[in-house]
Design a protein around this motif. Structure first.
Motif, PDB file in Angstrom:
ATOM      1  N   MET A  44      76.584-115.610 -86.199  1.00 33.45           N
ATOM      2  CA  MET A  44      75.676-116.247 -85.421  1.00 33.45           C
ATOM      3  C   MET A  44      74.961-115.261 -84.715  1.00 33.45           C
ATOM      4  O   MET A  44      73.819-115.467 -84.097  1.00 33.45           O
ATOM      5  CB  MET A  44      76.230-117.311 -84.723  1.00 33.45           C
ATOM      6  N   ALA A  45      75.717-114.106 -84.204  1.00 33.48           N
ATOM      7  CA  ALA A  45      75.145-112.969 -83.317  1.00 33.48           C
ATOM      8  C   ALA A  45      73.830-112.448 -83.933  1.00 33.48           C
ATOM      9  O   ALA A  45      73.152-111.712 -83.344  1.00 33.48           O
ATOM     10  CB  ALA A  45      76.172-111.960 -83.040  1.00 33.48           C
ATOM     11  N   ASP A  46      73.714-112.580 -85.450  1.00 32.18           N
ATOM     12  CA  ASP A  46      72.525-112.034 -86.002  1.00 32.18           C
ATOM     13  C   ASP A  46      71.199-112.869 -86.143  1.00 32.18           C
ATOM     14  O   ASP A  46      70.378-112.321 -86.440  1.00 32.18           O
ATOM     15  CB  ASP A  46      72.910-111.754 -87.604  1.00 32.18           C
TER      16      ASP A  46
ATOM     17  N   GLN B 152      75.295-112.999 -74.961  1.00 32.14           N
ATOM     18  CA  GLN B 152      74.242-112.018 -74.592  1.00 32.14           C
ATOM     19  C   GLN B 152      74.196-110.800 -75.671  1.00 32.14           C
ATOM     20  O   GLN B 152      75.285-110.211 -75.773  1.00 32.14           O
ATOM     21  CB  GLN B 152      74.171-111.764 -73.088  1.00 32.14           C
ATOM     22  N   PRO B 153      73.240-110.359 -76.062  1.00 35.81           N
ATOM     23  CA  PRO B 153      71.783-110.984 -75.774  1.00 35.81           C
ATOM     24  C   PRO B 153      71.443-112.248 -76.571  1.00 35.81           C
ATOM     25  O   PRO B 153      71.816-112.226 -77.792  1.00 35.81           O
ATOM     26  CB  PRO B 153      70.820-109.935 -76.353  1.00 35.81           C
ATOM     27  N   TYR B 154      71.126-113.290 -76.054  1.00 31.21           N
ATOM     28  CA  TYR B 154      70.837-114.406 -76.809  1.00 31.21           C
ATOM     29  C   TYR B 154      69.632-114.287 -77.765  1.00 31.21           C
ATOM     30  O   TYR B 154      68.717-113.572 -77.494  1.00 31.21           O
ATOM     31  CB  TYR B 154      70.508-115.696 -75.701  1.00 31.21           C
ATOM     32  N   PRO B 155      69.546-115.270 -78.663  1.00 27.98           N
ATOM     33  CA  PRO B 155      68.423-114.992 -79.825  1.00 27.98           C
ATOM     34  C   PRO B 155      67.136-115.812 -78.741  1.00 27.98           C
ATOM     35  O   PRO B 155      67.337-116.558 -77.826  1.00 27.98           O
ATOM     36  CB  PRO B 155      68.671-116.019 -80.829  1.00 27.98           C
ATOM     37  N   ALA B 156      65.899-115.587 -79.419  1.00 32.87           N
ATOM     38  CA  ALA B 156      64.826-116.362 -79.026  1.00 32.87           C
ATOM     39  C   ALA B 156      64.995-117.603 -79.255  1.00 32.87           C
ATOM     40  O   ALA B 156      65.801-118.061 -80.225  1.00 32.87           O
ATOM     41  CB  ALA B 156      63.399-115.514 -79.403  1.00 32.87           C
ATOM     42  N   ARG B 157      64.289-118.565 -78.505  1.00 37.32           N
ATOM     43  CA  ARG B 157      64.723-120.006 -78.986  1.00 37.32           C
ATOM     44  C   ARG B 157      63.575-120.874 -78.595  1.00 37.32           C
ATOM     45  O   ARG B 157      62.742-120.709 -77.366  1.00 37.32           O
ATOM     46  CB  ARG B 157      66.041-120.271 -78.324  1.00 37.32           C
TER      47      ARG B 157
END
Length: 127
Positions: free
Chosen positions: A71-73, A100-105
């Motif tokens: 999921m971090a990818d 963090q760093p979170y994905p763009a969403r």
């Protein structure tokens, strides 16, 4: 164009239409939308919104792992909700699956989702 590699796993719901669970092109993986179906039964997990969000994240986790990532990818996550008032709940549950760093969403309010789902998510990952 680079070769398209189809990603499939029995740990996520099977496609219920003319699509693949994910497609990898180069190092980018395009994740199809996941709704809260339990893979073993292909039935909705429950009518509870939180349960549905957790199941969607579990389904996405299975597909990311089948693609060779985590999921971090995920670099871009799209969230579709039939009721945007549930957004705080999504944030709370999302924090269990991402650091963090979170994905763009994006969070998008929609009128209806497949099979009466309350939430659907898709995304793009880079591995």
């Amino acid at each position: 164009m680079a070769e398209k590699i189809i990603i499939a796993t029995d740990k996520a719901p099977q496609a219920i239409g003319t699509y693949s669970q994910a497609v990898k092109v180069g190092s980018t993986v395009y994740l199809s939308g996941q709704i809260p179906l339990v893979p073993s039964t292909m039935e909705m997990v429950s009518d509870d919104f939180s349960d549905q969000v957790v199941q969607v994240f579990e389904n996405l986790t299975a597909v990311t792992e089948a693609a060779g990532g985590t999921m971090a990818d995920i670099v871009k996550l799209n969230i579709f909700l039939i009721d945007l008032s549930h957004f705080a709940t999504v944030n709370e549950i999302m924090a269990r699956y991402f650091t963090q760093p979170y994905p763009a969403r994006a969070a998008i309010g929609v009128k209806q989702l497949p099979k009466g789902s309350l939430v659907e998510m898709d995304g793009i990952m880079e591995i």
